[in-house]
Design a protein around this motif. Structure first.
Motif, PDB file in Angstrom:
ATOM      1  N   THR A 121       0.878  -1.162   0.000  1.00 51.99           N
ATOM      2  CA  THR A 121       0.000   0.000   0.000  1.00 51.99           C
ATOM      3  C   THR A 121       0.918   1.215   0.000  1.00 51.99           C
ATOM      4  O   THR A 121       2.044   1.138   0.473  1.00 51.99           O
ATOM      5  CB  THR A 121      -0.914   0.025   1.244  1.00 51.99           C
ATOM      6  N   GLY A 122       0.481   2.301  -0.533  1.00 47.69           N
ATOM      7  CA  GLY A 122       1.321   3.491  -0.555  1.00 47.69           C
ATOM      8  C   GLY A 122       2.070   3.639  -1.856  1.00 47.69           C
ATOM      9  O   GLY A 122       1.900   2.869  -2.801  1.00 47.69           O
ATOM     10  N   THR A 123       2.945   4.626  -1.890  1.00 45.11           N
ATOM     11  CA  THR A 123       3.617   4.996  -3.134  1.00 45.11           C
ATOM     12  C   THR A 123       5.112   4.728  -3.138  1.00 45.11           C
ATOM     13  O   THR A 123       5.801   5.070  -4.087  1.00 45.11           O
ATOM     14  CB  THR A 123       3.402   6.494  -3.411  1.00 45.11           C
ATOM     15  N   SER A 124       5.637   4.110  -2.061  1.00 46.44           N
ATOM     16  CA  SER A 124       7.063   3.806  -2.032  1.00 46.44           C
ATOM     17  C   SER A 124       7.325   2.585  -1.150  1.00 46.44           C
ATOM     18  O   SER A 124       6.470   2.165  -0.377  1.00 46.44           O
ATOM     19  CB  SER A 124       7.868   5.008  -1.519  1.00 46.44           C
ATOM     20  N   ILE A 125       8.524   2.054  -1.302  1.00 46.02           N
ATOM     21  CA  ILE A 125       8.968   0.921  -0.497  1.00 46.02           C
ATOM     22  C   ILE A 125      10.420   1.173  -0.103  1.00 46.02           C
ATOM     23  O   ILE A 125      11.217   1.674  -0.920  1.00 46.02           O
ATOM     24  CB  ILE A 125       8.796  -0.407  -1.268  1.00 46.02           C
ATOM     25  N   GLN A 126      10.763   0.875   1.131  1.00 47.13           N
ATOM     26  CA  GLN A 126      12.132   1.014   1.641  1.00 47.13           C
ATOM     27  C   GLN A 126      12.770  -0.376   1.611  1.00 47.13           C
ATOM     28  O   GLN A 126      12.169  -1.343   2.102  1.00 47.13           O
ATOM     29  CB  GLN A 126      12.092   1.561   3.069  1.00 47.13           C
ATOM     30  N   VAL A 127      13.968  -0.487   1.039  1.00 42.69           N
ATOM     31  CA  VAL A 127      14.636  -1.771   0.853  1.00 42.69           C
ATOM     32  C   VAL A 127      16.044  -1.707   1.426  1.00 42.69           C
ATOM     33  O   VAL A 127      16.732  -0.693   1.286  1.00 42.69           O
ATOM     34  CB  VAL A 127      14.733  -2.124  -0.652  1.00 42.69           C
ATOM     35  N   ALA A 128      16.474  -2.803   2.059  1.00 47.92           N
ATOM     36  CA  ALA A 128      17.865  -2.966   2.481  1.00 47.92           C
ATOM     37  C   ALA A 128      18.286  -4.394   2.157  1.00 47.92           C
ATOM     38  O   ALA A 128      17.571  -5.342   2.488  1.00 47.92           O
ATOM     39  CB  ALA A 128      18.030  -2.681   3.961  1.00 47.92           C
ATOM     40  N   ALA A 129      19.422  -4.551   1.491  1.00 54.62           N
ATOM     41  CA  ALA A 129      19.968  -5.867   1.142  1.00 54.62           C
ATOM     42  C   ALA A 129      21.428  -5.904   1.589  1.00 54.62           C
ATOM     43  O   ALA A 129      22.284  -5.291   0.966  1.00 54.62           O
ATOM     44  CB  ALA A 129      19.843  -6.120  -0.352  1.00 54.62           C
ATOM     45  N   ARG A 130      21.685  -6.620   2.679  1.00 56.52           N
ATOM     46  CA  ARG A 130      23.027  -6.669   3.269  1.00 56.52           C
ATOM     47  C   ARG A 130      23.666  -8.050   3.136  1.00 56.52           C
ATOM     48  O   ARG A 130      24.482  -8.433   3.965  1.00 56.52           O
ATOM     49  CB  ARG A 130      22.936  -6.252   4.739  1.00 56.52           C
ATOM     50  N   PHE A 131      23.315  -8.778   2.098  1.00 54.47           N
ATOM     51  CA  PHE A 131      23.854 -10.120   1.909  1.00 54.47           C
ATOM     52  C   PHE A 131      25.372 -10.092   1.741  1.00 54.47           C
ATOM     53  O   PHE A 131      25.900  -9.301   0.963  1.00 54.47           O
ATOM     54  CB  PHE A 131      23.250 -10.792   0.671  1.00 54.47           C
ATOM     55  N   LEU A 132      26.040 -10.930   2.492  1.00 53.07           N
ATOM     56  CA  LEU A 132      27.463 -11.228   2.339  1.00 53.07           C
ATOM     57  C   LEU A 132      28.392 -10.042   2.567  1.00 53.07           C
ATOM     58  O   LEU A 132      29.580 -10.127   2.287  1.00 53.07           O
ATOM     59  CB  LEU A 132      27.722 -11.876   0.971  1.00 53.07           C
ATOM     60  N   HIS A 133      27.886  -8.936   3.083  1.00 54.33           N
ATOM     61  CA  HIS A 133      28.755  -7.801   3.392  1.00 54.33           C
ATOM     62  C   HIS A 133      29.731  -8.153   4.506  1.00 54.33           C
ATOM     63  O   HIS A 133      30.808  -7.567   4.590  1.00 54.33           O
ATOM     64  CB  HIS A 133      27.929  -6.563   3.762  1.00 54.33           C
ATOM     65  N   GLU A 134      29.372  -9.102   5.351  1.00 48.54           N
ATOM     66  CA  GLU A 134      30.267  -9.535   6.419  1.00 48.54           C
ATOM     67  C   GLU A 134      31.387 -10.430   5.891  1.00 48.54           C
ATOM     68  O   GLU A 134      32.387 -10.640   6.565  1.00 48.54           O
ATOM     69  CB  GLU A 134      29.478 -10.249   7.526  1.00 48.54           C
ATOM     70  N   VAL A 135      31.231 -10.929   4.664  1.00 45.36           N
ATOM     71  CA  VAL A 135      32.227 -11.807   4.060  1.00 45.36           C
ATOM     72  C   VAL A 135      33.205 -11.016   3.202  1.00 45.36           C
ATOM     73  O   VAL A 135      34.401 -11.284   3.203  1.00 45.36           O
ATOM     74  CB  VAL A 135      31.527 -12.902   3.210  1.00 45.36           C
ATOM     75  N   SER A 136      32.703 -10.018   2.472  1.00 43.88           N
ATOM     76  CA  SER A 136      33.549  -9.259   1.552  1.00 43.88           C
ATOM     77  C   SER A 136      33.110  -7.792   1.492  1.00 43.88           C
ATOM     78  O   SER A 136      31.915  -7.513   1.291  1.00 43.88           O
ATOM     79  CB  SER A 136      33.464  -9.862   0.147  1.00 43.88           C
TER      80      SER A 136
END
Length: 170
Positions: A121-136
């Motif tokens: 619902t609404g006009t925007s979505i907030q996204v965070a993708a932190r995959f494998l940042h702890e590895v490289s």
């Protein structure tokens, strides 16, 4: 669509033969892709994360496991928990969007991990993708959001923050 130069096989064989004994040649693409699509029938969000199995072994502390380990109940639970910890969606008011684990699929060196979420619902979505940042530190995660014939993209690097995607309006 598996076209490749004819010399690639012999060249890779030569590189492997010249590599010091016991060393493994791993891919050097520190990247992951997530795709969020709106179901045309239900409006629910279908989310697919595509990650390299080799990288996930290190991130999960699983050591060197066979690809089939990821399909076991233990492997699936580990992947679900990892994705839920490393990927966030929020609605236009900043409220967390609940994700439901659907399953996974092995595709060569990649693992596709599937989630669903309620309709937006609404006009925007907030996204965070932190995959494998702890590895490289060089890990780059791309998120593509597909809705109403439009694709919005966001790139996430180590140390970065979430990003707001403005949804297309009809």
């Amino acid at each position: 669509m598996k076209t490749r130069p004819l010399l690639l096989g012999p060249i890779m064989g030569l590189i492997a033969a010249l590599a010091p004994q016991g060393q493994v040649l791993a891919h050097r693409m520190n990247s992951a892709m997530s795709v969020i699509e709106t179901s045309p029938t239900s409006g629910r969000l279908n989310i697919t994360h595509s990650l390299f199995a080799h990288d996930l072994e290190g991130a999960l502390g699983a050591g060197s496991v066979s690809m089939t380990w990821f399909e076991t109940p233990q492997g699936q639970a580990a992947l679900q928990a990892y994705c839920e910890e490393r990927f966030d969606l929020q609605d236009h008011n900043g409220r967390a969007i609940p994700l439901s684990f659907v399953g996974l699929e092995l595709r060569g060196d990649l693992i596709n991990i599937y989630f669903e979420a309620p309709p937006l619902t609404g006009t925007s979505i907030q996204v965070a993708a932190r995959f494998l940042h702890e590895v490289s530190d060089s890990q780059i995660n791309q998120v593509n959001f597909r809705a109403q014939g439009t694709t919005l993209s966001a790139i996430f690097r180590a140390g970065g923050s979430s990003q707001r995607l403005q949804l297309p309006t009809r």
